[in-house]
Design a protein around this motif. Structure first.
Motif, PDB file in Angstrom:
ATOM      1  N   ARG A 271      39.558   7.377 -24.510  1.00 45.48           N
ATOM      2  CA  ARG A 271      40.754   6.730 -23.967  1.00 45.48           C
ATOM      3  C   ARG A 271      41.940   6.799 -24.928  1.00 45.48           C
ATOM      4  NH1 ARG A 271      39.020   0.965 -22.614  1.00 45.48           N
ATOM      5  NH2 ARG A 271      41.218   0.738 -22.090  1.00 45.48           N
ATOM      6  N   LEU A 272      41.729   7.366 -26.115  1.00 49.00           N
ATOM      7  CA  LEU A 272      42.799   7.491 -27.101  1.00 49.00           C
ATOM      8  C   LEU A 272      43.506   8.830 -26.945  1.00 49.00           C
ATOM      9  CD1 LEU A 272      40.969   6.187 -30.318  1.00 49.00           C
ATOM     10  CD2 LEU A 272      42.181   4.856 -28.584  1.00 49.00           C
ATOM     11  N   SER A 273      44.595   9.004 -27.664  1.00 54.09           N
ATOM     12  CA  SER A 273      45.182  10.339 -27.794  1.00 54.09           C
ATOM     13  C   SER A 273      44.397  11.077 -28.873  1.00 54.09           C
ATOM     14  CB  SER A 273      46.654  10.242 -28.195  1.00 54.09           C
ATOM     15  OG  SER A 273      46.774   9.754 -29.531  1.00 54.09           O
ATOM     16  N   GLU A 274      44.518  12.395 -28.906  1.00 52.19           N
ATOM     17  CA  GLU A 274      43.813  13.149 -29.945  1.00 52.19           C
ATOM     18  C   GLU A 274      44.246  12.690 -31.335  1.00 52.19           C
ATOM     19  OE1 GLU A 274      42.650  17.491 -29.109  1.00 52.19           O
ATOM     20  OE2 GLU A 274      44.497  17.205 -27.955  1.00 52.19           O
ATOM     21  N   LEU A 275      45.532  12.453 -31.494  1.00 52.95           N
ATOM     22  CA  LEU A 275      46.046  12.038 -32.796  1.00 52.95           C
ATOM     23  C   LEU A 275      45.470  10.687 -33.207  1.00 52.95           C
ATOM     24  CD1 LEU A 275      47.965  12.873 -35.058  1.00 52.95           C
ATOM     25  CD2 LEU A 275      49.801  11.667 -33.871  1.00 52.95           C
ATOM     26  N   GLU A 276      45.419   9.741 -32.281  1.00 50.66           N
ATOM     27  CA  GLU A 276      44.850   8.418 -32.584  1.00 50.66           C
ATOM     28  C   GLU A 276      43.378   8.532 -32.965  1.00 50.66           C
ATOM     29  OE1 GLU A 276      47.429   5.453 -29.669  1.00 50.66           O
ATOM     30  OE2 GLU A 276      45.779   6.641 -28.824  1.00 50.66           O
ATOM     31  N   PHE A 277      42.656   9.370 -32.242  1.00 47.17           N
ATOM     32  CA  PHE A 277      41.234   9.538 -32.529  1.00 47.17           C
ATOM     33  C   PHE A 277      41.024  10.140 -33.918  1.00 47.17           C
ATOM     34  CE2 PHE A 277      37.498  12.304 -32.643  1.00 47.17           C
ATOM     35  CZ  PHE A 277      36.488  11.414 -32.304  1.00 47.17           C
ATOM     36  N   LEU A 278      41.738  11.208 -34.210  1.00 43.23           N
ATOM     37  CA  LEU A 278      41.528  11.916 -35.474  1.00 43.23           C
ATOM     38  C   LEU A 278      41.933  11.063 -36.675  1.00 43.23           C
ATOM     39  CD1 LEU A 278      42.708  15.478 -34.402  1.00 43.23           C
ATOM     40  CD2 LEU A 278      40.362  14.677 -34.749  1.00 43.23           C
ATOM     41  N   LYS A 279      42.924  10.207 -36.503  1.00 43.10           N
ATOM     42  CA  LYS A 279      43.344   9.335 -37.604  1.00 43.10           C
ATOM     43  C   LYS A 279      42.278   8.298 -37.941  1.00 43.10           C
ATOM     44  CE  LYS A 279      47.667   7.910 -37.796  1.00 43.10           C
ATOM     45  NZ  LYS A 279      49.009   7.409 -37.398  1.00 43.10           N
ATOM     46  N   ARG A 280      41.365   8.032 -37.027  1.00 43.96           N
ATOM     47  CA  ARG A 280      40.260   7.116 -37.308  1.00 43.96           C
ATOM     48  C   ARG A 280      39.241   7.750 -38.260  1.00 43.96           C
ATOM     49  NH1 ARG A 280      39.166   2.821 -34.076  1.00 43.96           N
ATOM     50  NH2 ARG A 280      36.916   3.201 -34.187  1.00 43.96           N
ATOM     51  N   LEU A 281      39.258   9.074 -38.330  1.00 42.84           N
ATOM     52  CA  LEU A 281      38.247   9.789 -39.114  1.00 42.84           C
ATOM     53  C   LEU A 281      38.797  10.486 -40.355  1.00 42.84           C
ATOM     54  CD1 LEU A 281      36.276  11.478 -36.187  1.00 42.84           C
ATOM     55  CD2 LEU A 281      35.330   9.800 -37.774  1.00 42.84           C
ATOM     56  N   TYR A 282      40.026  10.970 -40.260  1.00 42.83           N
ATOM     57  CA  TYR A 282      40.534  11.851 -41.314  1.00 42.83           C
ATOM     58  C   TYR A 282      41.898  11.375 -41.834  1.00 42.83           C
ATOM     59  CZ  TYR A 282      37.133  14.783 -38.873  1.00 42.83           C
ATOM     60  OH  TYR A 282      36.002  15.257 -38.266  1.00 42.83           O
ATOM     61  N   PRO A 283      42.168  11.594 -43.135  1.00 45.74           N
ATOM     62  CA  PRO A 283      43.485  11.253 -43.705  1.00 45.74           C
ATOM     63  C   PRO A 283      44.502  12.349 -43.372  1.00 45.74           C
ATOM     64  CG  PRO A 283      42.068  12.140 -45.421  1.00 45.74           C
ATOM     65  CD  PRO A 283      41.235  12.095 -44.165  1.00 45.74           C
ATOM     66  N   LEU A 284      44.959  12.376 -42.145  1.00 46.32           N
ATOM     67  CA  LEU A 284      45.798  13.476 -41.665  1.00 46.32           C
ATOM     68  C   LEU A 284      47.071  13.645 -42.487  1.00 46.32           C
ATOM     69  CD1 LEU A 284      45.522  13.006 -37.779  1.00 46.32           C
ATOM     70  CD2 LEU A 284      44.130  14.446 -39.285  1.00 46.32           C
ATOM     71  N   GLU A 285      47.594  12.525 -43.004  1.00 42.09           N
ATOM     72  CA  GLU A 285      48.837  12.617 -43.776  1.00 42.09           C
ATOM     73  C   GLU A 285      48.632  13.333 -45.110  1.00 42.09           C
ATOM     74  OE1 GLU A 285      46.690   8.984 -45.076  1.00 42.09           O
ATOM     75  OE2 GLU A 285      47.175   9.904 -43.136  1.00 42.09           O
ATOM     76  N   GLN A 286      47.364  13.482 -45.530  1.00 36.93           N
ATOM     77  CA  GLN A 286      47.060  14.181 -46.780  1.00 36.93           C
ATOM     78  C   GLN A 286      46.533  15.592 -46.547  1.00 36.93           C
ATOM     79  OE1 GLN A 286      44.387  11.720 -49.115  1.00 36.93           O
ATOM     80  NE2 GLN A 286      45.449   9.841 -48.488  1.00 36.93           N
TER      81      GLN A 286
END
Length: 426
Positions: free
Chosen positions: A38-53
């Motif tokens: 039910r999340l966006s892909e970006l919301e989901f991936l931010k739960r697992l990975y430090p995307l900003e790094q």
């Protein structure tokens, strides 16, 4: 560990990319379930990975977060399930632990879409994972919804069901097991059983469909071992076909029998509700999916402890040791638990060497209290000395033999006790 093959990963990727065929009445329907729920892909991936790094694959953006936003939100021009081929994420070529962590997150209550058939995808995914020795399982709940983790899977044949009162008949007769269940608790147990006493259809040899309840099936199962009876108001032990009377007017051990039989038809929520009742009424037993009713005093590795271990080698050794102990192969269980103990001591490696890693573990569990540091330091040293002096590992020679099989129980539980305590503070 890299036990999950490229074939299994490919099949799992295809499951989310191509969908799953399910049978509905006389038709087959393909359903698609996005991994991000039910999340966006970006919301989901931010739960697992430090995307900003993480690096961007688009030179216009400084990091993966901006890149993914551009191509999944702003322009939405990334192909469906693009992540499975993106080398920035440890899925296609990563280790088992990273891959399994990703899969568990798909079915987290915050992520999964309860309006979609996520459970069919979970079942199919487990079919694929079990080929390589893993499975996802419910280990705790939040807001009455299951949270999933992974564990080692071994293909064991389901044992023949033997009710609690029959398995422990000798100990019950010798009064080695004492048990009392008050009427209030029995009525609560009956309410749960009645709640799950659904009606379903069976088919006989002639093809005739007939209705049957779970309670009917449970009673049929128990009749293989004894005649179903209960006490009447005059204190006579008489035959019964009434589930409430069987629960409320019977030996407490027979109450455990019917609980165990019901548990074969249901899993997580039923087990959770029964265990809540047992706990609230201070009945020192709990219902285990694998073992039925067991004593709360038995030292065990529960799902919460296993799930809190982030080092895959330690997790596997502990699960193996528990499996061997449950199968009464206690010499191998002790060998595995000692291997786990040695692995635990290197938990903070390579950041710290083995000695400093031990010091950090001891400091954690003693809360920097000098008196407790002394106790736990001595216990770590004692267990290390036992492993060095005695023949814990069967292949070692020139060491002191373990001359009494009962010593394995003592050694196993002593070592396990320290490991469980340590894990709580890692």
């Amino acid at each position: 560990m890299n036990n999950i093959t490229g074939i299994t990963k490919r099949d799992i990727f295809d499951l989310f990319f191509k969908g799953l065929n399910i049978d509905i009445l006389w038709d087959t329907q393909k359903i698609i379930y996005p991994y991000y729920g039910r999340l966006s892909e970006l919301e989901f991936l931010k739960r697992l990975y430090p995307l900003e790094q993480m690096p961007s694959s688009d030179p216009r953006f400084m990091n993966a977060e901006g890149d993914i936003w551009q191509h999944t939100v702003n322009n939405d021009d990334y192909p469906f399930c693009w992540i499975f081929d993106d080398d920035r994420f440890p899925l296609k070529n990563g280790n088992d632990e990273d891959f399994l962590r990703f899969l568990c997150e798909i079915f987290h209550p915050i992520v999964r879409n309860e309006e979609k058939d996520w459970f069919s995808f979970l079942k199919k995914l487990n079919e694929l994972l079990r080929n390589d020795g893993y499975e996802l399982y419910s280990y705790q709940q939040i807001s009455n919804r299951d949270i999933y983790n992974w564990r080692i899977y071994t293909d064991k044949q389901s044992p023949i069901f033997v009710p609690f009162s029959e398995r422990h008949k000798k100990d019950i007769l010798q009064k080695k097991i004492s048990l009392s269940i008050k009427l209030k608790a029995r009525e609560q147990i009956f309410q749960v059983l009645n709640k799950y006493n659904f009606t379903y259809q069976e088919t006989d040899e002639t093809g005739w469909n007939y209705n049957m309840t779970v309670g009917d099936c449970v009673f049929s199962e128990l009749r293989q071992f004894y005649e179903l009876k209960c006490y009447n108001d005059q204190g006579e032990y008489i035959p019964t076909a009434n589930m409430k009377d069987f629960v409320c007017k019977n030996s407490p051990f027979k109450v455990f029998d019917i609980i165990e039989s019901f548990s074969h038809h249901y899993e997580d929520k039923f087990i959770s509700e029964i265990n809540t009742i047992l706990s609230l009424n201070e009945i020192p037993f709990y219902l285990s999916k694998e073992e039925g009713i067991v004593s709360s005093y038995d030292l065990k590795l529960d799902g919460k402890i296993i799930s809190s271990i982030h080092e895959i080698g330690l997790k596997e050794l502990l699960q193996e040791s528990q499996s061997y102990f449950d199968k009464n192969q206690k010499n191998i269980a002790v060998e595995k638990i000692w291997d786990a103990f040695e692995r635990l001591k290197t938990y903070y490696s390579p950041t710290l060497d083995k000695k400093k890693s031990c010091i950090k573990i001891i400091s954690n569990i003693s809360h920097n209290n000098v008196d407790y540091e002394e106790i736990f330091n001595q216990e770590f040293q004692e267990l290390t000395n036992i492993g060095n002096r005695f023949r814990i590992r069967h292949h070692e020679i020139g060491k002191i033999e373990i001359i009494d099989p009962n010593y394995y129980d003592y050694l196993y539980h002593r070592c396990l006790s320290l490991i469980i305590l340590s894990i709580k503070y890692l």
